[in-house]
Design a protein around this motif. Structure first.
Motif: not given
Length: 344
Positions: A274-275, A277-279, A281-282, A285, A343
């Protein structure tokens, strides 16, 4: 009294042997040291007043032949004791039991712990332990029995108590390993959530692999101890079931703890993914926001970069400055918007 001495069986001297044989003898009126001949060994085993413990470290083929000849052990049991990496099990024969169990102890290496196979032959008044490397648990139990010789001698189920002491010591040594696993799991979770997760995935899979290895050992051992809690094993006696129930409760705790830590590692793996994936995604963005800003500016530059003759703005004295002002206004506006939606 209880005596401990290195002994050689038959005419084979200790210097001619690759392995080590140690004898522990509990008897009411005799003292023994030095060599024990095969005839004496037969007499010791035949006398129910004696409790004999023979420990073989790194035994040779000749040792196994002597065991089979003197005690009448089944060839299949001898073969299982000779081979390594047997599954923990309990085989019940007519006048003895054959047990395979594993000791484990913490390790400073990345392996976290090491295991050692023990093969045990349990008779009415004797216990034979076979292992291929030095076993600290054996030394600790021998010392413990020397200190409690008087109490043991009064018991009717002495070999069962000896077996209980050995298994209890082995199972209790699993708990430091679980403590080390818990500490590494907590540290790994902290590193993941604090962003210091370099190499975390490899360590996660390594921990899960070691947990699985321990579970493969402890799971069959739980079934073995469950069999020992039955009161219908005449060799051990019905009164000793409560002792093996105590060891069974301990190994149940070990099994539950392993399952708990395995679930925690699975949760840590999900958190790591999850971490990551979030990184990702950031990053996407951020790249998208800057791409939109630069594409908007490139759109204006591209329009006024066309080579058409009828473009009145190109002939205005302030047209260049107006284009720059428009590009700056549009870029700053988009920058503010992307900042507000987090973003950038």
């Amino acid at each position: 009294m209880l005596r401990a001495a290195p002994v050689s069986l038959g005419s084979v001297s200790a210097r001619e042997r690759a392995g080590v044989i140690r004898l522990e003898l509990l008897t009411g009126n005799e003292q023994r040291a030095g060599e024990v001949s095969l005839d004496e060994l037969d007499a010791i085993v035949a006398d129910p007043r004696h409790l004999l413990w023979i420990d073989l470290e790194d035994p040779t083929d000749r040792d196994f032949m002597l065991l089979q000849r003197e005690f009448g052990f089944h060839p299949l049991a001898i073969e299982d004791a000779r081979r390594r990496h047997e599954r923990p099990k309990l085989d019940i024969y007519e006048d003895y039991l054959f047990l395979v169990f594993y000791a484990a102890r913490p390790s400073e290496s990345d392996q976290l712990f090491t295991t050692q196979e023990l093969s045990l032959f349990i008779g009415k008044n004797y216990l034979v332990t076979v292992h291929h490397e030095p076993c600290p648990e054996i030394d600790a139990i021998a010392e413990r029995w020397r200190e409690q010789a008087d109490q043991i001698e009064e018991s009717k189920q002495r070999v069962a108590l000896l077996l209980y002491t050995l298994l209890d010591t082995i199972v209790d040594n699993y708990f430091p390993i679980l403590d080390a696993l818990a500490e590494r799991t907590d540290r790994l979770e902290e590193e993941i959530f604090e962003g210091r997760d370099r190499g975390a995935l490899e360590e996660l899979f390594q921990l899960r692999k070691r947990l699985l290895a321990l579970r493969r050992v402890v799971g069959p051992e739980r079934d073995v101890l469950n069999l020992l809690t039955r009161r219908d094993i005449e060799l051990l006696g019905p009164d000793t079931a409560v002792y093996f129930q105590d060891v069974y409760d301990h190994i149940l705790r070990v099994t539950d703890a392993i399952d708990t830590y395995r679930d925690l590692l699975a949760s840590a793996l999900d958190a790591y993914l999850s971490v990551v994936s979030n990184n990702l995604n950031q990053v996407m963005r951020t790249l998208t926001a800057w791409s939109i800003i630069l594409m908007s500016l490139a759109l204006i530059a591209g329009i006024y970069g066309m080579n058409f003759v009828n473009m009145p703005e190109l002939r205005l004295p302030w047209g260049y400055y107006a284009a720059l002002a428009g590009m700056a206004t549009l870029g700053i506006s988009l920058l503010i918007v992307f900042k507000r939606i987090d973003w950038l």
